[in-house]
Scaffold this active site. Structure first.
Site, short mmCIF file in Angstrom:
data_model
loop_
_atom_site.label_atom_id
_atom_site.label_comp_id
_atom_site.label_asym_id
_atom_site.label_seq_id
_atom_site.Cartn_x
_atom_site.Cartn_y
_atom_site.Cartn_z
N ARG A 24 4.88 100.65 66.05
CA ARG A 24 4.14 99.51 66.53
C ARG A 24 3.59 99.97 68.04
O ARG A 24 2.63 99.54 68.36
CB ARG A 24 4.99 98.11 66.65
CG ARG A 24 4.82 97.51 65.19
CD ARG A 24 5.83 96.40 65.16
NE ARG A 24 5.85 95.88 64.04
CZ ARG A 24 6.17 94.69 63.50
NH1 ARG A 24 7.19 93.91 64.29
NH2 ARG A 24 6.03 94.14 62.44
N LYS A 31 13.78 87.83 55.90
CA LYS A 31 13.14 86.62 56.47
C LYS A 31 12.47 85.89 55.40
O LYS A 31 11.28 85.53 54.67
CB LYS A 31 11.73 87.00 57.58
CG LYS A 31 12.06 87.51 58.90
CD LYS A 31 11.13 88.01 59.55
CE LYS A 31 11.29 88.71 60.92
NZ LYS A 31 10.18 89.18 61.66
N GLY A 33 8.08 95.39 59.99
CA GLY A 33 8.71 96.26 60.86
C GLY A 33 9.82 96.97 60.51
O GLY A 33 10.01 98.26 60.64
N GLY A 41 5.21 89.61 57.80
CA GLY A 41 4.73 88.33 57.42
C GLY A 41 3.27 88.62 57.43
O GLY A 41 2.45 87.84 56.55
#
Ligand code: ADP
Ligand code: 3PG
Ligand code: MG
Length: 413
Positions: free
Chosen positions: A41, A202, A361, A386
């Site tokens: 990232r 998640k 990630g 997401g």
């Protein structure tokens, strides 16, 4: 990049010698000792930053890291400043706050350095999309433009992705543009069958997206803690496994939609769940026990998909035309429970005909380490988890919607 983007980008406005506030997503995976496990990232933000430096901009970077409850040094962005400076080969000045006088003074005085502000989520106002907080960030940074380049966070309607554009005109950075183009291209008229793998932890964030995928996908493979939550719904005893409570209604609706699409008898061949799992009594265990999902013990934690499931899932991947993957199918940080994710990576790499989009990630962290070639085995490794799922599902992304329209009069809406 071809066709014009539907929002204004850093190339559409005159940024020379301007102060720019850049929202990046430096929510990097961290090791137990606080070291950065994967800097994808950070690397992904470099093209935009280099372009802004070439325009002699004063750059103020903002990001979140993790999900802290208030100020918590464990989630400080200070180590990210060090890594960014190495990668950019340019000085990076870190400020231990993201609003207030210290920020204002640093921005005013500094030249010849990029400024990185402390974790936005040290303030609960960030996730609340608080307008006063957004104004405070804008004022402290004294920015002429806001640049949205944190693709991984554009599905969030937060102060730094949404309300901030009420105070500083927002344009898209190169990463947001490149990710948007790559993902929408893959989903426009996907080569069939389209197989989606959805795993990770998640669960409540992503489970709704499965519903959106039912019409788009030809098969959905469920793994990780997401699978645990489905198995628990089906009535299996999950022992001490990670299961997200309160999801029964969502799962019931998912099955209703699957049945409408393929019929009841074919629903388990459309939405695949593990039939066996690798269990241990602790995530630190180096011993991997494989059991049928009907035989999970009261003290067991399901930490990976089992061999029989790996065979079923890799068989589905072998004949896929398009593969999208978000969320590891097990505790991929440990070698003992990374086998399922590794075997799925291999199956994707071996299917040379499929277009593959892998994101998140932790998923990207895993596949890039597995690949060892910067993701060459995959068509596109997305920085977004997401966010990439939401885009694939055709949802509008607040962090992009709030930017200046490319064809309008520059009105923020
Ligand atoms: P991404 O970052 O790729 O979007 P998530 O953040 O949703 O994915 O999930 C990644 C996390 O899920 C990893 O830390 C991984 O260890 C965890 N995970 C996957 N499977 C399990 C499992 N069975 N039990 C507990 N955690 C799991
Ligand atoms: C991600 O890792 O998906 C993004 O950084 C967003 O993080 P969040 O799910 O905590 O909002
Ligand atoms: Mg993650």
């Amino acid at each position: 990049m071809g066709k014009r983007f539907f929002k204004q980008t850093i190339h559409d406005v005159d940024l020379r010698h301007k102060t720019v506030l850049v929202r990046v997503d430096y929510n990097v995976p961290l090791l137990e000792n606080g070291e950065i496990s994967d800097d994808l990232r950070i690397r992904a933000s470099l093209p935009t930053l280099k372009y802004l430096l070439s325009q002699h901009c004063k750059i103020v970077l903002i990001s979140h890291l993790g999900r802290p409850q208030g100020r918590d040094e464990k989630y400080s962005l200070a180590p990210v400043a060090v890594r960014l400076s190495e990668l950019l080969d340019y000085p990076v000045k870190f400020v231990d706050d993201c609003v207030g006088d210290k920020v204002r003074q640093t921005v005013r005085r500094s030249s010849g350095a990029v400024i990185l502000l402390e974790n936005l989520r040290f303030y609960p106002e960030e996730e609340a999309d608080d307008t006063q907080f957004a104004r405070s960030i804008a004022r402290a940074s004294q920015a002429d433009y806001f640049v949205q380049d944190g693709f991984a966070v554009v599905h969030r309607k937060h102060a730094s992705t949404h309300e901030i554009t009420m105070y500083v005109p927002g344009v898209a950075g190169d990463l947001v543009r490149a990710e948007y183009d790559a993902i929408t291209r893959a989903m426009l008229s996907p080569k069939r069958p389209l197989v989606a793998i959805i795993g990770g932890a998640k669960v409540s964030d992503k489970i709704g997206m499965i519903h959106e995928f039912i019409n788009k996908a030809d098969q959905i493979l469920i793994g990780g803690a997401m699978a645990n939550t489905f198995l628990e719904y089906k009535g299996y005893n999950m022992g001490k496994s990670r299961v997200e409570p309160g999801q029964h209604d969502v799962i019931r609706q998912i099955y209703q939609a699957v049945e409408r699409k393929v019929g009841r008898e074919r629903s388990d061949a459309f939405l695949l769940l593990p039939t066996d799992v690798a269990v241990a009594e602790s995530p630190d265990s180096q011993e991997r026990r494989e059991v049928n999902v009907a035989n999970i013990g009261v003290n067991d934690m399901a930490l990976d998909i089992g061999m029989q499931t790996i065979e079923r899932y890799t068989a589905a991947l072998a004949h896929a035309g398009t593969i999208v993957w978000n969320g590891p199918v097990g505790l991929a940080e440990t070698s003992t429970f990374a086998i399922g994710s590794a075997r799925l990576s291999l199956a994707i790499a071996q299917n040379k005909h499929a277009l593959s989009v892998v994101g998140g990630g932790d998923t990207a962290d895993f596949v890039l380490k597995w690949d060892g070639h910067d993701g060459a085995a995959f068509s596109h490794v997305s920085t977004g988890g997401g966010a990439s799922l939401a885009l694939m599902a055709g949802k509008k992304l607040p962090g992009i919607e709030s930017l200046l329209d490319a064809y309008g009069l520059g009105v923020v809406h």
